[in-house]
Design a protein around this motif. Structure first.
Motif, short mmCIF file in Angstrom:
data_model
loop_
_atom_site.label_atom_id
_atom_site.label_comp_id
_atom_site.label_asym_id
_atom_site.label_seq_id
_atom_site.Cartn_x
_atom_site.Cartn_y
_atom_site.Cartn_z
N VAL A 1 -30.91 -4.64 -7.29
CA VAL A 1 -30.16 -5.81 -7.78
C VAL A 1 -30.26 -6.97 -6.78
O VAL A 1 -30.41 -8.14 -7.18
N HIS A 2 -30.21 -6.64 -5.49
CA HIS A 2 -30.34 -7.65 -4.43
C HIS A 2 -31.74 -8.28 -4.48
O HIS A 2 -31.89 -9.51 -4.46
N LYS A 3 -32.76 -7.43 -4.58
CA LYS A 3 -34.14 -7.94 -4.63
C LYS A 3 -34.33 -8.89 -5.81
O LYS A 3 -34.89 -9.99 -5.67
N GLN B 1 -40.64 -9.22 11.54
CA GLN B 1 -39.78 -8.86 10.39
C GLN B 1 -38.37 -8.72 10.94
O GLN B 1 -38.14 -7.93 11.85
N ALA B 2 -37.45 -9.51 10.44
CA ALA B 2 -36.08 -9.51 10.98
C ALA B 2 -35.44 -8.14 10.81
O ALA B 2 -35.65 -7.48 9.79
N PRO B 3 -34.66 -7.72 11.82
CA PRO B 3 -33.84 -6.53 11.62
C PRO B 3 -32.81 -6.86 10.57
O PRO B 3 -32.22 -7.94 10.59
N GLY C 1 -35.00 -18.61 10.17
CA GLY C 1 -34.14 -19.35 9.25
C GLY C 1 -34.92 -20.05 8.15
O GLY C 1 -35.57 -21.07 8.40
N GLY C 2 -34.92 -19.49 6.96
CA GLY C 2 -35.51 -20.16 5.79
C GLY C 2 -37.02 -20.13 5.73
O GLY C 2 -37.62 -20.84 4.92
N ILE C 3 -37.67 -19.33 6.58
CA ILE C 3 -39.14 -19.32 6.62
C ILE C 3 -39.68 -18.33 5.58
O ILE C 3 -39.37 -17.15 5.63
N MET C 4 -40.48 -18.85 4.64
CA MET C 4 -40.99 -18.02 3.54
C MET C 4 -42.50 -18.14 3.38
O MET C 4 -43.10 -17.39 2.62
N VAL D 1 -35.87 -2.75 18.01
CA VAL D 1 -34.58 -2.23 17.53
C VAL D 1 -33.52 -3.28 17.86
O VAL D 1 -33.50 -3.83 18.96
N ASN D 2 -32.66 -3.57 16.88
CA ASN D 2 -31.65 -4.62 17.05
C ASN D 2 -30.25 -4.03 17.19
O ASN D 2 -29.87 -3.14 16.43
N LEU D 3 -29.51 -4.54 18.16
CA LEU D 3 -28.12 -4.10 18.39
C LEU D 3 -27.15 -5.25 18.14
O LEU D 3 -27.45 -6.40 18.47
N PHE D 4 -25.96 -4.90 17.63
CA PHE D 4 -24.86 -5.86 17.54
C PHE D 4 -24.04 -5.77 18.82
O PHE D 4 -23.72 -4.68 19.27
N MET D 5 -23.68 -6.92 19.38
CA MET D 5 -22.78 -6.92 20.53
C MET D 5 -21.37 -6.55 20.06
O MET D 5 -20.98 -6.85 18.93
N GLN E 1 -39.45 -15.32 12.85
CA GLN E 1 -38.76 -14.10 12.38
C GLN E 1 -38.28 -14.35 10.96
O GLN E 1 -37.52 -15.27 10.71
N LEU E 2 -38.74 -13.51 10.03
CA LEU E 2 -38.43 -13.68 8.62
C LEU E 2 -37.60 -12.51 8.10
O LEU E 2 -37.99 -11.34 8.29
N GLY E 3 -36.49 -12.82 7.45
CA GLY E 3 -35.66 -11.78 6.87
C GLY E 3 -35.79 -11.72 5.37
O GLY E 3 -36.36 -10.79 4.80
N GLY F 1 -29.08 -1.12 5.53
CA GLY F 1 -30.07 -0.29 4.84
C GLY F 1 -31.31 -1.01 4.37
O GLY F 1 -32.12 -0.45 3.63
N VAL F 2 -31.51 -2.28 4.78
CA VAL F 2 -32.68 -3.04 4.29
C VAL F 2 -33.93 -2.74 5.13
O VAL F 2 -34.98 -2.41 4.59
N SER F 3 -33.80 -2.87 6.47
CA SER F 3 -35.03 -2.70 7.29
C SER F 3 -35.19 -1.22 7.69
O SER F 3 -35.01 -0.83 8.82
C1 FMN Z 1 -30.16 -8.86 4.46
C2 FMN Z 1 -30.14 -9.41 5.87
C3 FMN Z 1 -29.59 -8.63 6.89
C4 FMN Z 1 -29.61 -9.10 8.22
N1 FMN Z 1 -29.15 -8.29 9.22
C5 FMN Z 1 -29.36 -8.66 10.53
C6 FMN Z 1 -29.13 -7.74 11.59
O1 FMN Z 1 -28.73 -6.59 11.38
N2 FMN Z 1 -29.37 -8.16 12.87
C7 FMN Z 1 -29.84 -9.42 13.14
O2 FMN Z 1 -30.07 -9.74 14.31
N3 FMN Z 1 -30.08 -10.30 12.14
C8 FMN Z 1 -29.86 -9.95 10.85
N4 FMN Z 1 -30.16 -10.83 9.84
C9 FMN Z 1 -30.59 -12.21 10.19
C10 FMN Z 1 -32.08 -12.24 10.52
O3 FMN Z 1 -32.30 -11.73 11.81
C11 FMN Z 1 -32.68 -13.66 10.49
O4 FMN Z 1 -31.96 -14.51 11.34
C12 FMN Z 1 -32.71 -14.27 9.10
O5 FMN Z 1 -33.09 -13.32 8.14
C13 FMN Z 1 -33.68 -15.43 9.08
O6 FMN Z 1 -33.51 -16.21 7.93
P1 FMN Z 1 -34.26 -15.89 6.54
O7 FMN Z 1 -33.50 -14.74 5.95
O8 FMN Z 1 -34.10 -17.14 5.78
O9 FMN Z 1 -35.67 -15.52 6.85
C14 FMN Z 1 -30.13 -10.39 8.51
C15 FMN Z 1 -30.66 -11.16 7.45
C16 FMN Z 1 -30.67 -10.69 6.17
C17 FMN Z 1 -31.28 -11.54 5.08
#
Ligand code: FMN
Length: 357
Positions: free
Chosen positions: A251-253, A15-17, A215-218, A67-71, A235-237, A21-23
């Protein structure tokens, strides 16, 4: 393909970070409990805020999580360009009856403080977005028992990840929702993103590390495809934005499957760095001239985004979404992991010839 990473969780589903406030811990816990890898997003949080979420998550599950960090972004953007953009957003501020944010509200996202917390209180997995940490950081995390993942959007970036000594590469295609994790944001590169299947093949030939495809995986069939192309997990976001436990705004959902939103685009309009979201009024109006100025624009637009969210106005919110958004399913997150795993199993059977009559 088995790796130390995928040995941590039974289904090859991460599950993508998702910062903003989403994850939330409830989402990560549900995914990890169902046999995927749940993730917390430390981006935009304080080190203490991150620590509190980790403690909350540990109270919900004993299973592995990340846990995901931003550089940090040490390079200053062109202040004049930020000033011009602020001027261009004046009408938005008036419309939403709020001030613009201070673009100088910090460039490092509390990186050092967050790392210190993660070294004192190790977690199973840490991933990095927007660049490659130093070898010293990756080594220190390894000594603490943490596996490290770093996002790459090109084969060259993947080589840099391998050379720095990370444990795996997150291969992020241009289809992905949210910010592209490009290591250096260069305005001239706009529009040159690489599609996931092409990128995966290029990275597979460039590095030996385990790969996590994003990327785009559903659907499970797409997970089968990226596994067949050399990834160890997907990894799915966006697929998880729509789940019950996700902290995304209602609203986003709803917007993900609302036929009113016909397409996504990469835009700098909200943060100053390319990120993929549903094309709404804000993206249409301000995307064309938003400068390359991250995180200045993130800080600048924060009050606008908050005000739009408070008003439930989808046209002013950052509706991050990948290209597969229309296929989002509104399910409990654990059930989504189970459905994806079942689809994956069926697709693998079909791929191996077992599904043909
Ligand atoms: C709402 C949202 C927030 C995101 N925030 C982060 C983040 O904080 N850190 C990160 O590494 N990737 C973040 N991503 C990117 C995801 O890690 C991932 O690359 C992406 O969701 C994959 O594509 P998909 O959304 O089509 O599944 C975010 C994606 C979405 C949709």
């Amino acid at each position: 393909m088995s790796s130390a990473l995928t040995d941590l969780f039974p289904h090859p589903i991460v599950q993508a970070p998702m910062a903003g406030g989403v994850s939330v811990p409830q989402l990560a816990a549900a995914v990890s409990e169902a046999g995927g890898l749940g993730f917390l997003a430390a981006g935009y949080k304080t080190a203490d805020g991150m620590y509190q979420e980790i403690k909350q998550l540990r109270g919900l599950t004993g299973r592995p999580f990340g846990v995901n960090l931003f550089m940090p972004h040490p390079e200053y953007a062109e202040p004049a360009a930020v000033g011009v953009y602020a001027h261009q957003l004046a009408g938005e501020a008036a419309w939403y009856e709020t001030e613009l944010g201070d673009p100088d509200s910090g460039r490092d996202d509390g990186y050092d403080a967050k790392l210190a917390v993660l070294l004192d209180n190790p977690v199973p997995v840490v991933s990095f977005h927007f660049g490659v940490p130093g070898r010293d950081v990756l080594d220190a995390l390894r000594r603490a028992g943490t596996l490290t993942l770093v996002t790459a959007t090109t084969a060259d970036e993947a080589r840099a990840v391998e050379q720095a000594g990370a444990d795996a590469v997150i291969v992020q295609g241009v289809e992905a929702g949210g910010h592209q994790g490009t290591h250096r944001d260069i305005a001239e590169n706009d529009g040159s993103g690489i599609g996931l299947l092409s990128l995966l093949a290029q990275v597979r030939e460039a590095v030996r590390l385990p790969l996590v495809a994003a990327g785009g995986i559903m659907r499970g069939s797409q997970i089968a495809a990226v596994l067949a192309a050399g990834a160890s997990a997907a990894q799915l976001g966006t697929a998880f934005v729509a789940t019950h436990e996700s902290g995304a705004h209602a609203v986003h959902k709803q917007a993900l499957t609302n036929p009113l939103f016909t397409r996504t685009a990469l835009t700098r309009a909200f943060s100053g760095r390319p990120a993929r979201g549903l094309v709404n009024r804000f993206v249409r109006e301000h995307g064309p001239y938003a400068p390359a100025a991250y995180p200045d624009l993130h800080h600048l637009t924060a009050p606008l985004r908050k005000a739009a969210a408070r008003a439930g106005d989808a046209q002013g919110m950052a509706l991050w979404a990948g290209q597969g958004h229309r296929m989002a399913r509104e399910l409990p997150a654990g059930q989504l992991v189970e459905v994806l795993a079942a689809e994956l199993a069926a697709a693998r059977t079909a791929l191996s010839g077992g599904g043909t009559a």
